[in-house]
Write a protein that holds these residues in place. Structure first.
Motif, mmCIF file in Angstrom:
data_model
loop_
_atom_site.group_PDB
_atom_site.id
_atom_site.type_symbol
_atom_site.label_atom_id
_atom_site.label_comp_id
_atom_site.label_asym_id
_atom_site.label_seq_id
_atom_site.Cartn_x
_atom_site.Cartn_y
_atom_site.Cartn_z
ATOM 1 N N UNK A 148 1.362 -1.720 0.304
ATOM 2 C CA UNK A 148 -0.294 0.065 0.175
ATOM 3 C C UNK A 148 1.222 1.087 -0.107
ATOM 4 N N UNK A 149 0.104 2.237 -0.348
ATOM 5 C CA UNK A 149 0.966 3.394 -0.169
ATOM 6 C C UNK A 149 0.120 4.450 0.834
ATOM 7 N N UNK A 150 1.414 4.769 2.194
ATOM 8 C CA UNK A 150 0.200 5.512 3.095
ATOM 9 C C UNK A 150 2.066 6.568 2.925
ATOM 10 N N UNK A 151 -0.008 8.400 3.878
ATOM 11 C CA UNK A 151 1.095 8.756 3.976
ATOM 12 C C UNK A 151 2.278 8.843 4.816
ATOM 13 N N UNK A 152 3.472 9.072 4.706
ATOM 14 C CA UNK A 152 4.996 8.759 5.811
ATOM 15 C C UNK A 152 4.969 7.242 6.486
ATOM 16 N N UNK A 153 4.568 6.426 5.235
ATOM 17 C CA UNK A 153 4.251 4.971 5.914
ATOM 18 C C UNK A 153 5.014 4.422 6.562
#
Lengths: 90, 1002
Positions: B958-963
């Motif tokens: 997944x792409x996650x903000x500041x992941x």
């Protein structure tokens, strides 16, 4: 529908054989340029109404990119030349 | 209405009688008839119901301009909606029905609504059904059913279509007097000439003259014969030039089989062909259409164009009525009167709005000629029975009619209100037609290069002038073509028909139709202007004038003239609406040509395809390639029943086979670019983010490619064959795009680099042996390569002989397992695959498809460009900073962008792994991610998600903000179905993080 004389193939061919490949002669700025200058280089185009200078690719032919000057109001093709000839002339 | 005794120049062949069906009933007519002439000969008055009011309509014209006689031709796969009866050549067993009538031609509900018709003016629907606005779609559904003509055919077209390209010196549109004359003159100079004519026979309106002029007939025959014998002339009959584009691209539809009875059609031949003609010069000899006079109830069956009545009489020997009234505002009606007397012995009443024409010959023959008279109103129930006429006066600006009217009995009314030159093609490239007061018509401007008009489109009315004008036009263009020409001819003088200015009687409650196909009345134009529509383009759209299949061929100029009168402007000030292609409706099939079905988009097959089919593979399309998706095994049931594995079961089995033993995959579809030249290393360093200076021959390297915006556009492994020779692989779907991208940079920005690119995707076939036992399999097939893990380490390649075939074997992996990719020339591909299958038998080698490949790579966190990336992911966002070298002498593509303020933000979306708390829950791909259960603000989305058989649990990328800085945090996936699923952010490498499996079984 244009009839385009490919400067490499030397023949006038159907527009379907070609594809538009963007505005010609955009200067690539050096690594030291500002964010703004880089953004301009990437995204800002002249979008001229009238005589434009464009890159065209003979995509279903010789696959060479050349320069086409045309009037996007009258669809008149003013000149077609290669980058080599431009460099030679300069 | 009746068929006359044989006429001297009739087009019909009385020796051949054809049966045809109209509205379910059987009729007979002759070969050479059109459906329209056949219907008229059988005394059928009412052929349609009008668009809005359901009024009875008859045949108005004899050609392409017909607005009323729309029919549904044939049925099933041969159904043609809204065909014009005037253009349909009759064939045996033809079956047609009216395209209109709700529910039937005899009884139309809309006509029964007559008391309400006065409310149904232009804009009625939009004004009436506006409130409440949200109900409009509901109303629209029912209103749409009340309007329109033929139903859309429900079956696929049974016939096929094709395209042909033509390159000629001169294309002549129109095979009438002017066109034939122009073609002959042009052809005599040696130019290649293409003549395009819409009718079954050449001649155009000239054919109507044969009966009265032996000279016309003689000229036609000799010209036609001459043209047919010239090798540099091609004649396309039954062909309509429907568009003229810039650079003289003339599009023509040729009806090759429409005139043949269904039984006799040749299935191997296309029904229609689109010709794409590039002509150095175009001669527009398109002719003109007559326009009618306006009067109340001018749409009654039995009211038709004078030229149409003349054609039916002279060419089809059909007399449209015994008691004709001819009304006109120009000289042309007298010719019809003479023909009627001569051919049918019928004495018409002739009404001429003007005074002064010398009609003494007709009067002497006992014809009732009334000059200064016109029709104000027609009446009748099923067809016209009476007209009321009155004296009219012209004051130099406007017409007025005397209050005293007189009634004449009649059974047919033929009118001529002047002629509209067919300026369409000339206008398709943006030219505006010019109005001539002398002709009361719009003429083509012909102000674009390499074209000229000739004949009646220029306003000529007599055939001799048309012949001369055609020759003159040909001379003009031959000069441009630098062809030798015969002595020049002179431009002929215009012989005026003295068309009187426009007149529309006052209508009170009567309906005067401007556009019959769309039921646009004079009062609608008035209403539009009263409601302050000023531009003719707006008036057109408000009233629907000139919409529909006839595009206003009959009515538009009348509407323009009426608008000019009401706006108190001149006709040229009002101008015309825009003429756009197509000139006439064109079959969808003819536009598509052969690019339908399997030929719509190319399908690409790997050299191993037949083996996959034989093993029962299911396929998926990846960038035009047919790739095995999975290989379902047959499942044996009790009592001999059999079924195949489903996707899930097959993938589970394939994945475990690869992880535990060995699998084999067809990797031939990956894009392969052969790169040669002294500057290859420098080139690669510029297009990939990582370094290439030191990669030795025999080694491979994975590279990430960015665009100038610093975002990932491709990835793949490149092998070094020598210092000047590398082979790059690209993603399957990106091959063409990346090749273009590389070529563009080489040709435009870096012409000094000595590098040559060749696409070799199809030249090689790749079989990947993958799994712990891979070495054992390949060792059986190849003895001249040392497969020892130390001698042939990961990311090396070797040249050798596999099963007797010279091969490049690469030790690269998209699964984390030991893997050898055997590249052989494509023609050996299937052989090698089968050899590998045979050699792997003892290890139960398992072929696997793209789905298993995806699961295996996701278990290792390998990205798929275009699935896990979307053009907004930088190498840093993808956690691939290790593949970025910022110290290269020439900055790589996208390098500058990686330090832009936006690109260095720490809260960008970053690629991470997700582990659902419920290990059996597989997240749907694309699911939005939020921070807290109640949150709505999305912080990312799922890019890849699978059930991992080896891990026995669900995994996702997944792409996650500041992941990347939030490892171990719990976030939530919100599915479309409304579920909220807790997930933990994890490293995207789920399996074998220590890379212990890379060397396989030792």
């Amino acid at each position: 529908m244009f009839l385009i004389r490919c400067p490499y193939c030397g023949e006038a061919r159907e527009e379907q054989e070609f594809s538009y490949a963007g505005e010609a002669f955009i200067q690539r700025p050096p690594l030291t340029c500002s964010d703004e200058e880089w953004g301009d280089y990437l995204f800002k185009r002249k979008n001229i109404k009238g005589v434009t200078t464009e890159q065209w690719l003979h995509s279903a032919g010789c696959r060479r990119i050349f320069v086409m000057e045309r009037n996007n109001v009258t669809y008149e093709i003013l000149s077609i030349y290669t980058f080599e000839s431009k460099r030679g002339a300069a | 209405m009746k068929r006359l005794a044989p006429q001297a120049h009739e087009r019909i062949d009385r020796s051949k009688t054809y049966q045809f069906t109209w509205q379910g009933e059987s009729y007979y007519a002759y070969a050479g008839d059109t459906l329209a002439s056949a219907l008229l000969a059988n005394g059928i008055d009412v052929v349609g119901r009008s668009f809005k009011y359901g009024r009875k309509r008859g045949i108005l014209a004899a050609g392409v301009e017909e607005p009323n006689a729309l029919v549904t031709l044939e049925s099933g796969g041969y159904e043609v909606p809204n065909a014009r009866a005037t253009e349909i050549e009759l064939y045996d067993q033809l079956n047609a029905k009216a395209a209109s009538g709700i529910p039937s031609l005899r009884f139309d509900l809309r006509a029964a609504l007559k008391p309400f018709h006065k409310f149904m003016v232009a804009g009625f629907y939009y004004k009436t059904f506006k409130w409440p606005q949200k109900l409009w779609p509901h109303y629209e559904h029912y209103l749409r059913q009340l309007a329109g003509f033929s139903e859309v055919p429900q079956q696929a077209d049974a016939e096929h279509y094709d395209h042909q390209y033509q390159f000629v010196d001169v294309a002549v549109v129109g095979g009438g007097a002017a066109g034939l004359s122009a073609a002959l003159t042009a052809a005599q100079s040696g130019a290649s000439v293409l003549v395009i004519d819409e009718r079954a026979e050449l001649g155009g309106e000239l054919s109507s003259e044969f009966a009265s002029s032996a000279e016309a007939q003689q000229w036609f025959s000799s010209t036609k014969q001459a043209l047919e014998q010239m090798p540099n002339v091609r004649i396309l009959k039954r062909s309509t030039a429907f568009a003229l584009h810039d650079f003289n691209l003339l599009l023509v539809i040729e009806r090759r089989q429409d005139h043949v009875s269904l039984k006799q059609r040749n299935e191997k031949q296309s029904r229609q062909r689109q010709h794409r003609v590039r002509a150095k010069q175009v001669i527009l000899a398109t002719g003109s259409h007559e326009r009618p006079l306006l009067f109340a109830n001018n749409d009654l069956p039995g009211v038709l164009m004078a030229s149409a009545m003349r054609r039916y009489l002279n060419e089809f020997a059909v007399l449209c009525g015994d008691k004709p009234v001819l009304a006109g505002n120009n000289d042309s009606i007298y010719a019809l009167a003479e023909d009627l007397v001569k051919r049918a012995g019928v004495k018409p009443v002739v009404l001429d709005m003007r005074v002064g024409y010398d009609a003494s010959r007709l009067i002497a023959a006992g014809i009732d000629v009334r000059q200064g008279y016109t029709i104000l109103k027609a009446s009748g129930s099923n067809r016209v029975e009476q007209v009321s006429i009155a004296k009219v006066y012209y004051d130099g600006k406007l017409w007025s009619a005397s209050a005293a009217t007189e009634t004449l009995d009649c059974d047919v009314v033929a009118t001529s209100g002047g002629f509209n030159p067919l300026v369409h093609l000339d206008c398709h490239t943006g030219s505006k037609p010019l109005f001539s007061n002398a002709l009361q018509a719009f003429l083509p401007a012909c102000d674009k290069p390499a074209r000229i008009s000739a004949g009646s489109v220029n306003g000529h009315s007599d055939w001799q002038a048309c012949v001369q004008d055609g020759a003159y036009a040909a001379h003009q263009i031959l000069g441009r073509l630098e062809k030798s020409v015969a002595p020049t001819t002179v431009k002929p003088e215009l012989k005026l028909l003295n068309v009187a200015p426009f007149f529309c009687p006052t209508h009170q409650r009567n309906k005067i139709f401007i556009d019959m196909q769309n039921d646009v009345k004079a009062s609608d134009i008035e209403l539009a202007i009263r409601e302050n529509y000023r531009s003719i383009e707006h008036i057109k759209r408000y009233t629907a004038m000139g919409f529909g299949t006839d595009q206003g061929k009959i009515g538009n100029v009348l509407g323009i003239a009426l608008a000019a009168q009401l706006l108190n402007r001149s006709i040229p000030e009002v101008g015309t609406t825009t003429f756009r292609p197509m000139y006439t409706p064109v079959t969808m099939g003819a536009l598509a040509g052969e690019e339908v079905g399997l030929l719509f988009d190319p399908q690409r097959f790997t050299p191993i395809h037949a083996s996959h089919v034989a093993r029962g593979a299911e396929f998926e399309v990846v960038g035009q390639w047919m790739r095995p998706w999975y290989f379902p095994k047959a499942i044996e049931h009790l009592y001999d029943a059999q079924s195949a594995e489903d996707l899930h079961t097959a993938v589970q089995r394939e994945c475990l086979a690869v992880r535990n033993s060995v699998g084999v995959m067809d990797a031939s579809t990956l894009g392969k670019i052969d790169i040669q030249g002294p500057d290859v290393r420098e080139f690669l360093a510029r297009v990939y983010t990582n370094a290439w200076a030191k990669l030795a021959p025999g080694k491979c390297r994975y590279g990430v490619m960015c665009d100038e915006n610093g975002m990932i556009i491709d990835d793949g492994v490149t092998a070094c064959l020598s210092d000047t020779h590398f082979v790059m692989t690209t993603t399957t779907g990106g091959a063409a795009r990346i090749y273009n991208h590389l070529e563009t940079w080489l040709q435009t920005e870096w012409p000094a680099l000595k590098v040559y690119l060749t696409s070799v995707t199809d030249h090689w076939s790749t079989t990947a042996i993958v799994g712990p036992k891979a070495r054992r399999v390949i060792e059986k097939l190849c003895s001249d390569i040392d497969f020892n893990a130390k001698a042939f380490p990961f990311m090396d390649w070797r040249e050798g002989t596999v099963a007797g075939v010279p091969a490049r074997v690469m030790r690269i992996s998209f699964s984390g397992e030991l893997s050898y990719e055997i590249n052989v020339p494509a023609n050996y591909g299937r052989y090698i695959w089968e050899q590998v299958m045979e050699a792997g038998k003892e290890f139960d080698i398992t072929p696997y498809g793209t789905e298993t490949m995806h699961v295996l790579r996701a278990e290792k966190g390998y990205i798929i460009v275009g699935q896990d990336t979307d053009g907004s992911l930088s190498p840093y966002d993808a956690n691939m900073g290790w593949a970025v070298s910022l110290t290269k002498p020439y900055p790589f593509l996208g390098q500058r962008a990686l330090t832009r303020s936006d690109t260095v933000r720490t809260d960008r979306k970053q690629l991470v792994g997700l582990l659902p708390h419920d290990a059996q829950k597989v997240l749907p791909e694309g699911t939005q991610l939020v921070n807290a259960i109640e949150d709505k603000a999305m912080i990312g989305h799922v890019t890849s998600s699978y059930l991992s058989p080896i891990l026995g649990r669900s995994i996702a990328m997944a792409v996650v903000k500041a992941g990347l800085s939030r490892m171990g945090n719990t976030i939530y996936a919100k599915t479309v179905g409304g579920e909220t699923i807790p997930v933990t952010i994890a490293d995207s490498v789920f399996y074998d993080t220590a890379k212990e499996k890379l060397d396989g079984e030792v």
